[in-house]
Scaffold this motif. Sequence first.
Motif, PDB file in Angstrom:
ATOM      1  N   PRO A 110       0.694  -1.075   0.027  1.00  0.00           N
ATOM      2  CA  PRO A 110       0.641   0.146   0.105  1.00  0.00           C
ATOM      3  C   PRO A 110       0.952   0.915   0.029  1.00  0.00           C
ATOM      4  O   PRO A 110       0.632   2.060  -0.643  1.00  0.00           O
ATOM      5  CB  PRO A 110      -1.260  -0.242   1.412  1.00  0.00           C
ATOM      6  CG  PRO A 110      -1.133  -1.505   1.933  1.00  0.00           C
ATOM      7  CD  PRO A 110       0.431  -2.023   0.955  1.00  0.00           C
ATOM      8  N   ALA A 111       1.899   1.528   0.753  1.00  0.00           N
ATOM      9  CA  ALA A 111       3.142   2.309   0.967  1.00  0.00           C
ATOM     10  C   ALA A 111       3.146   2.982  -0.728  1.00  0.00           C
ATOM     11  O   ALA A 111       3.906   3.409  -1.231  1.00  0.00           O
ATOM     12  CB  ALA A 111       3.158   2.331   2.108  1.00  0.00           C
ATOM     13  N   ALA A 112       4.045   1.303  -0.931  1.00  0.00           N
ATOM     14  CA  ALA A 112       4.773   2.015  -2.450  1.00  0.00           C
ATOM     15  C   ALA A 112       4.021   1.961  -3.038  1.00  0.00           C
ATOM     16  O   ALA A 112       4.388   2.433  -4.365  1.00  0.00           O
ATOM     17  CB  ALA A 112       5.552   0.044  -2.046  1.00  0.00           C
ATOM     18  N   GLY A 113       2.856   1.391  -3.433  1.00  0.00           N
ATOM     19  CA  GLY A 113       2.329   2.126  -4.654  1.00  0.00           C
ATOM     20  C   GLY A 113       1.427   2.837  -3.950  1.00  0.00           C
ATOM     21  O   GLY A 113       1.141   4.016  -5.616  1.00  0.00           O
ATOM     22  N   THR A 114       1.029   3.578  -3.155  1.00  0.00           N
ATOM     23  CA  THR A 114       0.716   5.039  -2.827  1.00  0.00           C
ATOM     24  C   THR A 114       2.136   6.267  -3.412  1.00  0.00           C
ATOM     25  O   THR A 114       2.382   6.918  -3.790  1.00  0.00           O
ATOM     26  CB  THR A 114       0.652   5.680  -1.860  1.00  0.00           C
ATOM     27  OG1 THR A 114       0.302   4.935  -1.486  1.00  0.00           O
ATOM     28  CG2 THR A 114       0.540   6.831  -1.335  1.00  0.00           C
ATOM     29  N   ALA A 115       3.302   5.787  -3.113  1.00  0.00           N
ATOM     30  CA  ALA A 115       4.693   6.438  -3.060  1.00  0.00           C
ATOM     31  C   ALA A 115       4.880   6.059  -4.657  1.00  0.00           C
ATOM     32  O   ALA A 115       5.418   8.049  -5.551  1.00  0.00           O
ATOM     33  CB  ALA A 115       6.190   5.871  -2.973  1.00  0.00           C
ATOM     34  N   LEU A 116       4.568   4.878  -5.543  1.00  0.00           N
ATOM     35  CA  LEU A 116       4.842   5.165  -6.966  1.00  0.00           C
ATOM     36  C   LEU A 116       4.143   6.333  -8.064  1.00  0.00           C
ATOM     37  O   LEU A 116       4.357   6.773  -8.725  1.00  0.00           O
ATOM     38  CB  LEU A 116       4.703   3.465  -7.419  1.00  0.00           C
ATOM     39  CG  LEU A 116       4.632   3.877  -8.733  1.00  0.00           C
ATOM     40  CD1 LEU A 116       5.637   3.722  -8.993  1.00  0.00           C
ATOM     41  CD2 LEU A 116       4.238   2.444  -9.523  1.00  0.00           C
ATOM     42  N   LEU A 117       2.695   6.325  -7.099  1.00  0.00           N
ATOM     43  CA  LEU A 117       1.812   7.786  -8.100  1.00  0.00           C
ATOM     44  C   LEU A 117       2.169   8.821  -7.937  1.00  0.00           C
ATOM     45  O   LEU A 117       1.628   9.174  -8.644  1.00  0.00           O
ATOM     46  CB  LEU A 117       0.266   6.367  -7.840  1.00  0.00           C
ATOM     47  CG  LEU A 117      -0.074   5.452  -8.077  1.00  0.00           C
ATOM     48  CD1 LEU A 117      -1.222   5.098  -7.329  1.00  0.00           C
ATOM     49  CD2 LEU A 117       0.389   5.509  -9.585  1.00  0.00           C
TER      50      LEU A 117
END
Length: 185
Positions: A110-117
């Motif tokens: 969840p944190a990695a996906g948010t950071a990527l976007l």
Amino acid sequence: MSVSGFGAEPQGGLLLVGLGRRRELEGLAVVAARLAAAEGVALRELAGAGDPDAGLAALTAAAAGPWLAVLPVDPGLPLERGGSWAEALGAWRQPCLLVVRGEQLDTGLPAAGTALLERWRVPLAGLLQVGGDWVPTERRRDGLPWLGWLPESGGKSGAESEESGAAMAALQQVLRGRWRVLQAA
């Protein structure tokens, strides 16, 4: 609720994105169909997941009005031509809803996906948890822009069906507000 669901005069649509392998993303279409039905908006299909520019051009060129669609691949995967879907989504300023499965909550996805976007400046409506137990205190502690939770779909009845309806109603209210903010930006 307005006739179009998302607000007074919505433009464009919302792309649901998930993280993981293709088999882990299969449930996105069901989530999109549930949301589209609840909001009364069009459910569109993204053609050509291998070419973000062509796929996004086709989505945005279709008839006016609000819509939902699903990205059938992880937005962080590299493309053959270089770059990624996340990069293209940011370049197109395509609003997205990051869908996280309940079993992914004990990972950094969840944190990695948010950071990527956020890295690629994708307009992020927020995160939606699908399945698993919804624990609001833990989601607040994450510090991520969670919009809410939906239980897994299925032929449930009674109290479970009521819980699903209440979860959808709460999600719709938060999503509409977030949608209006993205429209104004």
